[in-house]
Design a protein around this motif. Structure first.
Motif, short mmCIF file in Angstrom:
data_model
loop_
_atom_site.label_atom_id
_atom_site.label_comp_id
_atom_site.label_asym_id
_atom_site.label_seq_id
_atom_site.Cartn_x
_atom_site.Cartn_y
_atom_site.Cartn_z
N UNK A 188 -3.47 -72.98 2.42
CA UNK A 188 -2.33 -73.62 1.76
C UNK A 188 -1.47 -74.39 2.74
N UNK A 189 -0.25 -74.73 2.30
CA UNK A 189 0.68 -75.50 3.13
C UNK A 189 1.46 -74.58 4.05
N UNK A 218 7.67 -71.73 1.29
CA UNK A 218 8.26 -71.07 0.13
C UNK A 218 8.59 -69.60 0.34
N UNK A 219 8.08 -68.98 1.40
CA UNK A 219 8.29 -67.54 1.57
C UNK A 219 8.30 -67.18 3.05
N UNK A 220 9.46 -66.92 3.59
CA UNK A 220 9.61 -66.59 5.02
C UNK A 220 8.93 -65.28 5.39
N UNK A 261 4.36 -80.40 8.82
CA UNK A 261 3.70 -79.78 7.68
C UNK A 261 2.19 -79.94 7.85
N UNK A 262 1.46 -78.85 7.73
CA UNK A 262 0.01 -78.86 7.81
C UNK A 262 -0.56 -78.18 6.59
N UNK A 263 -1.78 -78.54 6.25
CA UNK A 263 -2.49 -77.91 5.13
C UNK A 263 -3.76 -77.28 5.69
N UNK A 304 -6.90 -75.56 13.79
CA UNK A 304 -8.21 -75.54 13.12
C UNK A 304 -8.48 -74.15 12.59
N UNK A 305 -9.05 -74.09 11.39
CA UNK A 305 -9.41 -72.80 10.80
C UNK A 305 -10.60 -72.21 11.52
N UNK A 306 -10.53 -70.93 11.79
CA UNK A 306 -11.66 -70.21 12.38
C UNK A 306 -12.50 -69.62 11.26
N UNK A 307 -13.72 -69.25 11.58
CA UNK A 307 -14.63 -68.71 10.57
C UNK A 307 -14.18 -67.34 10.06
N UNK A 308 -13.37 -66.61 10.85
CA UNK A 308 -12.92 -65.27 10.46
C UNK A 308 -11.64 -65.29 9.63
N UNK A 309 -11.16 -66.48 9.21
CA UNK A 309 -9.96 -66.58 8.40
C UNK A 309 -8.70 -66.82 9.21
#
Length: 161
Positions: free
Chosen positions: A136-137, A108-110, A157-159, A74-79
């Motif tokens: 993003x993904x 796409x970018x390790x 895979x998560x978005x 889950x995304x946090x409010x601080x990014x």
């Protein structure tokens, strides 16, 4: 007004200028492409091929355990992002005492990959935080270890918005 005649020297200088611009643009584009190249997916394809049989055996052992491992990110409010993993054995009992680790890998970018250290927050529940996760993904990779041996591996895979 009289125009100057077109001489061989002028034609030669125009050709040199034209091809100089073309070569300059090509060299610039080549340098930019090489500087931004993320590299190979694996360091040694030969070594990865040699470990393939061990990976198959580990996957069969994991399937035989019939564990149910659920992950929630889950995304946090601080990014950042909060990752929670819940592990249960075949009978539905919580599995504790494992060492879980997570990684958020950019497909796409390790160079943008992030590690997430998970600690046991309760019996069979493991939590961790990742700071400054770009939207993003992502590929969420979860690995569980017991006594130094990998007992669980998952890639999904998560978005993240």
């Amino acid at each position: 007004m009289a125009s100057k005649p077109l001489t061989g020297t002028k034609v030669f200088l125009m050709l040199v200028a034209f091809f100089g611009v073309v070569i300059g643009v090509n060299v610039t584009m080549m340098k930019l492409a090489i500087a931004t190249l993320p590299g190979t997916d694996v360091d040694s394809p030969y070594a990865a091929g040699l470990t393939y049989d061990r990976e198959i055996s580990a996957a069969q052992d994991q399937a035989a355990r019939k564990w149910k491992v659920n992950a929630h990110i889950e995304r946090a409010t601080d990014g950042g992002a909060v990752l929670q993993v819940e592990a249960r054995d075949a009978s539905g009992q919580p599995v504790s005492g494992l060492k879980f680790g997570g990684r958020l890998e950019r497909p796409t970018d390790k160079r943008a990959d992030l590690s997430v250290e998970l600690s046991e927050a309760g019996i069979g529940i493991y939590r961790g935080n990742a700071a400054s996760v770009a939207p993003g993904q992502w590929d969420l990779v979860i690995e569980g270890e017991a006594r130094g041996t990998r007992v669980f591996l998952s890639r999904n895979r998560v978005i993240l918005n």
